[in-house]
Design an enzyme around this catalytic site. Structure first.
Site, PDB file in Angstrom:
ATOM      1  N   CYS A 329       0.836  -1.200   0.000  1.00  0.00           N
ATOM      2  CA  CYS A 329       0.000   0.000   0.000  1.00  0.00           C
ATOM      3  C   CYS A 329       0.876   1.256   0.000  1.00  0.00           C
ATOM      4  O   CYS A 329       1.523   1.554  -0.998  1.00  0.00           O
ATOM      5  CB  CYS A 329      -0.974  -0.033   1.177  1.00  0.00           C
ATOM      6  SG  CYS A 329      -2.384   1.078   0.970  1.00  0.00           S
ATOM      7  N   HIS A 427      -3.524  -5.417   1.466  1.00  0.00           N
ATOM      8  CA  HIS A 427      -3.329  -5.755   2.867  1.00  0.00           C
ATOM      9  C   HIS A 427      -3.842  -7.182   3.095  1.00  0.00           C
ATOM     10  O   HIS A 427      -4.677  -7.684   2.350  1.00  0.00           O
ATOM     11  CB  HIS A 427      -4.115  -4.803   3.768  1.00  0.00           C
ATOM     12  CG  HIS A 427      -3.611  -3.397   3.745  1.00  0.00           C
ATOM     13  ND1 HIS A 427      -2.418  -3.025   4.309  1.00  0.00           N
ATOM     14  CD2 HIS A 427      -4.157  -2.265   3.220  1.00  0.00           C
ATOM     15  CE1 HIS A 427      -2.236  -1.726   4.153  1.00  0.00           C
ATOM     16  NE2 HIS A 427      -3.276  -1.242   3.484  1.00  0.00           N
TER      17      HIS A 427
END
Length: 485
Positions: A329, A427
């Site tokens: 991310c 994630h």
């Protein structure tokens, strides 16, 4: 309305753990139970079935209930992006960013969202198990409180107060907290739970008797300290790690000021073949096989801090010696050529040069992307699932060699031409055993043991429910939940 609230004498007293335990204990009895946290401040979050964002602890508690996470389980989530400001998420959607003083005035609006969600849960479930935040005795935060007693008073529910004996001062914590509450709030506290006790319970008995005599309230039980136990942390980084031997892969994760979703690394920390090091500010990155740049709530500011610590040079040196680098991310965005924040979403508007290890550029856009996804890691083809929580839109030639192919026919992330650097928005990547094994092999581990992280989490949730049955007054608990004995 069968609502029971768990409040704590301090942060990390055991609120999340006790709520998780009670949720699974009630589910075992065939009851429809849902978790609820009115207001959460954390950078660990999860994507819900209805496409919103809530605190990660409530997602784990939903699992304890056998439910898919829903935004009503955590209607107000605050994600700090500076020491005095945070992004405000209402019913799963980011609505604004504001400083602490402005949010104090905004609480009346937030409380309306809290009560709306609570009412919906009450209409659907037999019991709503509520988790407070911090301590109800934080005097400076009492006005317009929506996280602890302010909520309990608004919905007229009983409260259990939990304290951690392992850190010391447990009787002072409990009595002091009670003394700082108003008379109506004191009356609302129906009992105490002491958490993380180790030793001979007979030696604690005189203290328990004194506590009950001093306060006139029962001790509902004493929960033992559990070894070899894991439950995803709400906010603090869990660095506990069993001794590892044999063929072990060294993984280093630099801890940035606004690190987010560091629970991504729990499966690695628990893996018998991974020695995971969280690198604190000011410390050098140790020798490693794999460096992982984590997610961040303030990517440009954290990238600047990474450079201040000299970690960018350490990453370059690591690559020259043949090491691997993975960005997740915000960490993925840092690996690119540039990160632009034209709207000032995470701080002052502007643009920062990235580490230029991947041929991509990122622009932060107001609409946050929230998805639960599944797909395959390339080129290995290992199945994976995860979730996206990001404002960044990434473009560039590097995307022509993606890291992941998702089941909705979207490509995700990038892999460098030399195969040493990988980035992804996903994630939860390491919760998929096949994808974890593939990444550990990519990073240099020849033979990888398969670890079922979901089974480990289920095992420990069940262990918590066992502790409720063995050590707490279940009759009183059922009564507090509004259930027949």
């Amino acid at each position: 309305m069968n609502t029971l609230m768990v409040q704590g004498t301090t942060s990390d007293a055991g609120k999340s753990t006790l709520v998780t335990a009670l949720c699974r204990w009630l589910k075992r009895q065939g009851l429809a139970v849902a978790p609820f946290k009115p207001q959460n401040m954390a950078l660990n979050s999860a994507v819900t079935a209805d496409g919103g964002e809530i605190g990660r602890a409530q997602a784990v508690q939903a699992q304890a209930c056998g439910l898919a996470p829903h935004t009503d389980m955590n209607p107000v989530l605050l994600k700090p992006n500076t020491d005095i400001g945070a992004q405000v998420i209402i019913h799963g959607r980011a609505v604004t960013s504001m400083n602490a003083a402005a949010y104090h005035d905004y609480k009346k609006v937030a409380m309306a969202a809290v009560l709306e969600s609570h009412q919906r849960l009450c209409s659907q479930y037999s019991v709503v198990m509520v988790e407070g935040a911090g301590s109800p005795a934080e005097i400076n935060l009492r006005a317009n409180d929506i996280a602890n007693m302010g909520f309990a008073e608004a919905v007229d529910c009983p409260v259990i107060l939990v304290a951690d004996i392992d850190r010391g001062g447990v009787f002072a914590h409990l009595v002091g907290t009670l003394e700082l509450l108003s008379e109506s709030e004191q009356a609302r506290v129906k009992g105490f739970v002491i958490n993380r006790f180790r030793g001979d319970i007979a030696l604690l008995k005189p203290g328990l008797d004194w506590l009950e005599q001093r306060t006139g309230k029962p001790v509902l039980g004493v929960l033992p300290y559990l070894t070899d136990f894991h439950l995803e942390a709400e906010d603090a980084i869990d660095q506990r790690q069993a001794a590892k031997s044999g063929d072990v892969l060294r993984v280093a994760v630099p801890v940035l000021p606004r690190i987010s979703n560091h629970t991504d690394f729990d499966p690695l920390r628990l893996h018998p073949q991974v020695q995971l090091s969280f690198v604190a500010p000011g410390q050098p990155i140790p020798p490693a096989d794999l460096i992982i740049l984590p997610g961040s709530k303030s990517v440009r500011a954290d990238l600047a801090r990474l450079r201040e610590h000299g970690w960018d040079q350490a990453v370059q040196r690591h690559l020259r010696y043949g090491g691997k680098v993975l960005g997740i991310c915000g960490g993925y965005q840092m690996l690119g050529r540039s990160i632009a924040d034209p709207h000032g979403l995470e701080g002052p508007a502007g643009e920062s040069a990235g580490l230029a290890l991947l041929d991509v550029d990122t622009v932060l856009e107001p609409e946050k992307q929230l998805r639960n996804v599944s797909g395959r890691l390339l080129p290995d083809g290992a199945a994976l699932s995860g979730y996206e929580i990001h404002a960044g839109v990434t473009t560039g030639a590097g995307l022509e060699n993606p890291a992941v192919m998702l089941d909705d026919d979207r490509a995700d992330g990038a892999l460098s031409a030399d195969g040493q650097v990988m980035g992804t928005y996903l994630h939860g990547l390491f919760e998929s055993s096949g994808a974890t094994a593939a990444i550990l092999r990519w990073a240099g581990l020849s033979v990888v043991q398969s670890v079922d992280y979901h089974a480990l989490r289920e095992r420990d949730i069940d262990r918590l429910a066992d502790q409720v049955e063995q050590h707490l007054d279940t009759g009183r608990l059922r009564s507090l939940c509004g259930l027949s004995l």
